[in-house]
Scaffold this motif. Structure first.
Motif, mmCIF file in Angstrom:
data_model
loop_
_atom_site.group_PDB
_atom_site.id
_atom_site.type_symbol
_atom_site.label_atom_id
_atom_site.label_comp_id
_atom_site.label_asym_id
_atom_site.label_seq_id
_atom_site.Cartn_x
_atom_site.Cartn_y
_atom_site.Cartn_z
ATOM 1 N N GLU A 99 -23.637 81.532 -6.355
ATOM 2 C CA GLU A 99 -24.007 81.908 -7.602
ATOM 3 C C GLU A 99 -25.346 80.918 -7.946
ATOM 4 O O GLU A 99 -25.977 81.900 -9.230
ATOM 5 N N SER A 100 -25.397 79.690 -7.724
ATOM 6 C CA SER A 100 -26.606 78.802 -8.152
ATOM 7 C C SER A 100 -26.719 78.243 -6.646
ATOM 8 O O SER A 100 -27.698 77.429 -7.109
ATOM 9 N N THR A 101 -27.222 78.946 -5.883
ATOM 10 C CA THR A 101 -28.102 78.461 -4.569
ATOM 11 C C THR A 101 -29.628 79.551 -4.080
ATOM 12 O O THR A 101 -29.065 80.631 -4.499
ATOM 13 N N ASN A 102 -30.513 78.523 -4.133
ATOM 14 C CA ASN A 102 -31.387 79.275 -4.174
ATOM 15 C C ASN A 102 -32.143 78.728 -2.130
ATOM 16 O O ASN A 102 -31.460 78.156 -1.990
ATOM 17 N N LEU A 103 -33.601 78.608 -2.310
ATOM 18 C CA LEU A 103 -33.620 78.920 -0.896
ATOM 19 C C LEU A 103 -33.450 77.245 -0.217
ATOM 20 O O LEU A 103 -32.962 77.236 0.605
ATOM 21 N N LEU A 150 -15.465 78.539 -31.738
ATOM 22 C CA LEU A 150 -15.380 79.462 -30.034
ATOM 23 C C LEU A 150 -14.641 78.506 -29.280
ATOM 24 O O LEU A 150 -14.229 77.296 -29.297
ATOM 25 N N GLN A 151 -14.204 79.316 -28.375
ATOM 26 C CA GLN A 151 -14.019 78.296 -27.220
ATOM 27 C C GLN A 151 -15.036 77.864 -26.168
ATOM 28 O O GLN A 151 -15.832 78.202 -25.589
ATOM 29 N N PRO A 152 -14.810 76.603 -25.748
ATOM 30 C CA PRO A 152 -15.697 75.916 -25.049
ATOM 31 C C PRO A 152 -15.956 76.621 -23.627
ATOM 32 O O PRO A 152 -15.113 77.065 -23.296
ATOM 33 N N ILE A 153 -17.505 76.773 -22.933
ATOM 34 C CA ILE A 153 -17.506 77.019 -21.905
ATOM 35 C C ILE A 153 -17.534 76.268 -21.203
ATOM 36 O O ILE A 153 -18.219 74.943 -21.054
ATOM 37 N N ASP A 154 -16.994 76.347 -20.064
ATOM 38 C CA ASP A 154 -16.617 75.020 -17.940
ATOM 39 C C ASP A 154 -18.979 76.079 -18.360
ATOM 40 O O ASP A 154 -18.159 76.824 -16.755
ATOM 41 N N TRP A 155 -19.231 75.823 -18.146
ATOM 42 C CA TRP A 155 -21.094 75.976 -17.569
ATOM 43 C C TRP A 155 -20.674 75.917 -15.909
ATOM 44 O O TRP A 155 -21.830 76.658 -15.566
ATOM 45 N N MET A 156 -20.532 75.226 -15.586
ATOM 46 C CA MET A 156 -20.894 75.211 -14.152
ATOM 47 C C MET A 156 -20.049 76.337 -13.590
ATOM 48 O O MET A 156 -20.215 76.042 -12.579
ATOM 49 N N SER A 157 -18.928 76.116 -14.113
ATOM 50 C CA SER A 157 -17.955 77.144 -13.194
ATOM 51 C C SER A 157 -18.389 78.832 -13.633
ATOM 52 O O SER A 157 -18.616 79.688 -13.237
ATOM 53 N N GLU A 158 -18.580 79.368 -15.109
ATOM 54 C CA GLU A 158 -18.935 80.053 -15.277
ATOM 55 C C GLU A 158 -20.412 80.679 -15.911
ATOM 56 O O GLU A 158 -20.781 81.524 -15.859
ATOM 57 N N LEU A 159 -21.545 79.502 -16.223
ATOM 58 C CA LEU A 159 -22.456 80.057 -15.905
ATOM 59 C C LEU A 159 -23.429 78.862 -15.673
ATOM 60 O O LEU A 159 -24.549 78.863 -14.827
ATOM 61 N N PRO A 160 -23.050 79.202 -14.069
ATOM 62 C CA PRO A 160 -23.500 77.603 -13.050
ATOM 63 C C PRO A 160 -25.339 77.771 -13.186
ATOM 64 O O PRO A 160 -25.971 76.833 -13.168
ATOM 65 N N LEU A 161 -25.920 79.510 -12.357
ATOM 66 C CA LEU A 161 -27.397 79.503 -12.994
ATOM 67 C C LEU A 161 -27.798 79.487 -13.618
ATOM 68 O O LEU A 161 -29.371 78.361 -14.486
ATOM 69 N N ALA A 162 -27.568 79.818 -15.495
ATOM 70 C CA ALA A 162 -27.940 79.555 -16.807
ATOM 71 C C ALA A 162 -27.881 77.371 -17.041
ATOM 72 O O ALA A 162 -28.930 77.669 -18.021
ATOM 73 N N SER A 163 -27.425 77.145 -16.518
ATOM 74 C CA SER A 163 -26.836 75.992 -16.353
ATOM 75 C C SER A 163 -28.048 74.874 -15.941
ATOM 76 O O SER A 163 -28.678 74.131 -16.668
ATOM 77 N N VAL A 164 -28.248 75.527 -14.874
ATOM 78 C CA VAL A 164 -29.686 74.338 -13.469
ATOM 79 C C VAL A 164 -30.973 75.010 -14.632
ATOM 80 O O VAL A 164 -31.713 74.265 -14.719
#
Length: 278
Positions: free
Chosen positions: A230-234, A133-147
């Motif tokens: 995309e991953s900004t919280n309060l 499979l193609q590796p995922i760039d987690w911080m760019s493609e799924l930032p909130l899921a990474s956190v």
């Protein structure tokens, strides 16, 4: 009289910063304009709420809270049930399960960012490549899921520890009687174990929600609130207003709004815990 110095010190410790925050939220206080400190009333609150990033940050905060709490409670109960059964080396396994909770948030974020989620040399990238499979760039493609993954890994030991402690007080004779009456594993869990864990689950949810409302280090160290918002919280939005836009007034207004939201959530959680304790 003997307690007066401690009580006064505690009140000053809490009230002075709160009063200063309230005052800053009502004046124009921008570090780039040090000479302008005029009274503006609720203008800072209006500016913060009408910020295009405000509602996305609220949504991200709720998504983060819900996801981490759901993951830690479900997996925590499962791991607690597994570790609660006697087996060789159970003490060592318990220590290993609890260890991630003592990792500092910044270290946790750096570990996942560089060691696990790096799209080139990370462990997950090697796993993806192994399966073609193609590796995922987690911080760019799924930032909130990474956190969410980082926080779940760090808070899962806490939930597991609380559930293990609660299971220690479960009546073994009651479980044995249910087994002799023909109750299978699912029925024992549904009607005996889960109700017994009700208080522990309520406590875990309350404590995690209080701490997860102010998550900052993991976001700052890994995604910096991005890409975009995309991953900004309060908590990170308040940081951006205070230290990136140099607007202390707006940041103070945002901090007070966050306190109000946290207290509203705490009221419901305290009632929930109280009902379970009753």
């Amino acid at each position: 009289m003997l307690m007066a110095p401690a009580v006064v010190s505690l009140l000053l410790w809490m009230i002075v910063p709160l009063v200063m925050t309230v005052w800053f939220s009502l004046i124009r206080y921008n570090l780039m304009q040090p000479g302008e400190h005029g009274f503006v009333g609720l203008e800072n609150y209006t500016y913060f709420i009408t910020d295009p990033d405000f509602w996305p940050s609220v949504t991200h905060t709720l998504q983060l809270l819900g996801s981490v709490i759901a993951i830690t409670v479900v997996l925590g109960v499962g791991l607690a049930l597994l570790v609660n059964e006697p087996f060789p080396g159970r003490g060592i396994v318990r220590v290993l399960l609890i260890s991630p909770f003592f990792v500092m948030p910044t270290v946790n974020a750096l570990l996942w960012k560089h060691m696990m989620m790096n799209p080139i040399y990370g462990v997950l990238a090697h796993v993806w490549t192994f399966f073609g499979l193609q590796p995922i760039d987690w911080m760019s493609e799924l930032p909130l899921a990474s956190v969410v993954i980082m926080l779940s890994w760090q808070w899962l030991p806490f939930a597991c520890l609380i559930f293990i402690t609660s299971l220690q007080s479960l009546d073994r004779e009651q479980m044995e009687a249910a087994r002799m009456d023909g109750a299978n594993g699912w029925h024992q869990f549904r009607y005996l174990v889960l109700p017994h864990l009700g208080r522990a689950i309520a406590v875990v949810v309350m404590i995690e929600m209080i701490f997860l409302m102010s998550v900052f280090a993991e976001i700052f160290t890994t995604t910096a609130g991005g890409p975009g918002n995309e991953s900004t919280n309060l908590a990170f939005l308040i940081y951006k207003q205070a230290l990136m836009n140099f607007d202390v007034g707006v940041a103070s207004a945002g901090a007070l709004l966050a306190v109000v939201l946290a207290n509203i959530a705490a009221v419901f959680l305290i009632r929930m815990v109280g009902k379970n304790l009753d």
